[in-house]
Design a protein around this motif. Structure first.
Motif, mmCIF file in Angstrom:
data_model
loop_
_atom_site.group_PDB
_atom_site.id
_atom_site.type_symbol
_atom_site.label_atom_id
_atom_site.label_comp_id
_atom_site.label_asym_id
_atom_site.label_seq_id
_atom_site.Cartn_x
_atom_site.Cartn_y
_atom_site.Cartn_z
ATOM 1 N N LEU A 224 16.770 31.922 -4.738
ATOM 2 C CA LEU A 224 15.985 33.115 -5.051
ATOM 3 C C LEU A 224 14.731 32.741 -5.841
ATOM 4 N N LEU B 182 15.089 40.721 -9.222
ATOM 5 C CA LEU B 182 16.167 40.743 -8.228
ATOM 6 C C LEU B 182 16.367 42.147 -7.684
ATOM 7 N N GLU B 183 16.336 43.143 -8.566
ATOM 8 C CA GLU B 183 16.495 44.528 -8.117
ATOM 9 C C GLU B 183 15.375 44.919 -7.156
ATOM 10 N N TRP C 284 13.515 42.875 -5.364
ATOM 11 C CA TRP C 284 13.645 42.072 -4.150
ATOM 12 C C TRP C 284 14.701 42.661 -3.232
ATOM 13 N N ARG C 285 15.833 43.075 -3.808
ATOM 14 C CA ARG C 285 16.894 43.686 -2.995
ATOM 15 C C ARG C 285 16.379 44.933 -2.278
ATOM 16 N N ASP C 286 15.632 45.766 -3.014
ATOM 17 C CA ASP C 286 15.134 47.014 -2.441
ATOM 18 C C ASP C 286 14.179 46.771 -1.275
ATOM 19 N N GLN D 285 14.243 44.197 0.868
ATOM 20 C CA GLN D 285 14.782 43.452 2.002
ATOM 21 C C GLN D 285 15.346 44.376 3.077
ATOM 22 N N ARG E 217 17.753 45.059 6.241
ATOM 23 C CA ARG E 217 19.062 44.570 6.664
ATOM 24 C C ARG E 217 18.887 43.610 7.838
ATOM 25 N N THR F 254 19.971 37.544 1.864
ATOM 26 C CA THR F 254 19.991 38.999 1.975
ATOM 27 C C THR F 254 21.421 39.529 1.955
ATOM 28 N N ALA G 11 22.934 38.479 -1.907
ATOM 29 C CA ALA G 11 22.305 39.050 -3.100
ATOM 30 C C ALA G 11 22.957 40.343 -3.601
ATOM 31 N N PRO G 12 23.382 41.271 -2.712
ATOM 32 C CA PRO G 12 24.011 42.495 -3.245
ATOM 33 C C PRO G 12 25.329 42.252 -3.973
#
Length: 244
Positions: A6, A17-18, A20-22, A24, A26, A69, A72-73
């Motif tokens: 990451l 990180l939060e 980045w997650r948002d 990405q 699926r 991807t 990370a969650p």
């Protein structure tokens, strides 16, 4: 390992990180299925590269991105996954609760298979060297790849080394300049000073050129999309090339 992976993408804090997650998307079913097949030894990177008609290095990057991807969650769940494994639960059972796949659990806890990708630590070191302005040969040495291969990846856009460096051929493509025009603009100080040298060839960070372009008014030829730093240059070009 995944924290380092990451970090290569600039994700170095919980807040990052939060975000980045948002951002990405699926992964597609094909990407997930391919990752699962590769992680369980049912296919090889060379086979995927052939099926997808992509360079080997691009497949490696795509597999890394897909794995990140999917993992990370669940980063906060990893300690519980470790405890569940130590109590005798298999990866299938561990994966059931968060609704993921057993191969995601295995990748998260064990890293890449022995036949997998280059060490993530090498990628981090290569990125550090790149951003410090070191030469392509020094970066290639950190990655453990031939210099010619890394140069090809950079030209084709298949490298994850960021930010991008622009070389004279990029300026030619961007502004329609000839090599002699670039040399002239550099000698006259019309272009910003190079950010570095690769041998005798200058390079600039893309942001350097973007800032330079935004700070001055370029004069563009509508017929052939060539840029000129002075109106007189555009006028002379139109008369000489396109007629009065």
């Amino acid at each position: 390992m995944w924290v380092r992976a990451l970090a290569v993408r600039g994700v170095t804090s919980v807040r990052a990180l939060e975000l980045w997650r948002d951002e990405q998307a699926r992964p597609s079913q094909e990407q997930v299925a391919t990752l699962g097949a590769w992680a369980t030894g049912l296919t090889r990177i060379a086979d995927i590269a052939r099926d997808w008609d992509r360079p080997h290095s691009r497949v490696q990057n795509d597999l890394t991105a897909t794995a990140l991807t999917l993992i990370a969650p669940h980063l906060e769940d990893l300690p519980r996954w470790v405890q569940a494994r130590s109590s005798g639960l298999g990866d299938e059972a561990i994966a059931d609760l968060p609704g993921t796949m057993a191969c995601v659990v295995a990748l998260a806890l064990d890293g890449w298979p022995d036949s997998g990708l280059p060490d993530i630590g090498d990628a981090v070191e290569a990125l550090r060297r790149w951003r410090a302005g070191e030469s392509v040969s020094e970066v290639a040495a950190a990655l453990g790849v031939p210099v010619a291969r890394l140069r090809r990846q950079l030209v084709e856009g298949h490298s994850e080394l960021t930010p991008r460096r622009l070389i004279p051929s990029d300026l030619r493509a961007r502004y329609g300049w000839t090599p002699s025009a670039i040399s002239l603009y550099r000698r006259k100080g019309a272009l910003p000073a190079a950010d570095g040298l690769e041998g005798s060839r200058a390079w600039w960070w893309e942001a350097t050129i973007d800032s330079w372009e935004n700070a001055r008014k370029l004069h563009w030829c509508r017929e052939c999309a060539h840029a000129f730093v002075a109106a007189a240059g555009l006028k002379e070009h139109r008369t000489r090339v396109h007629g009065p």
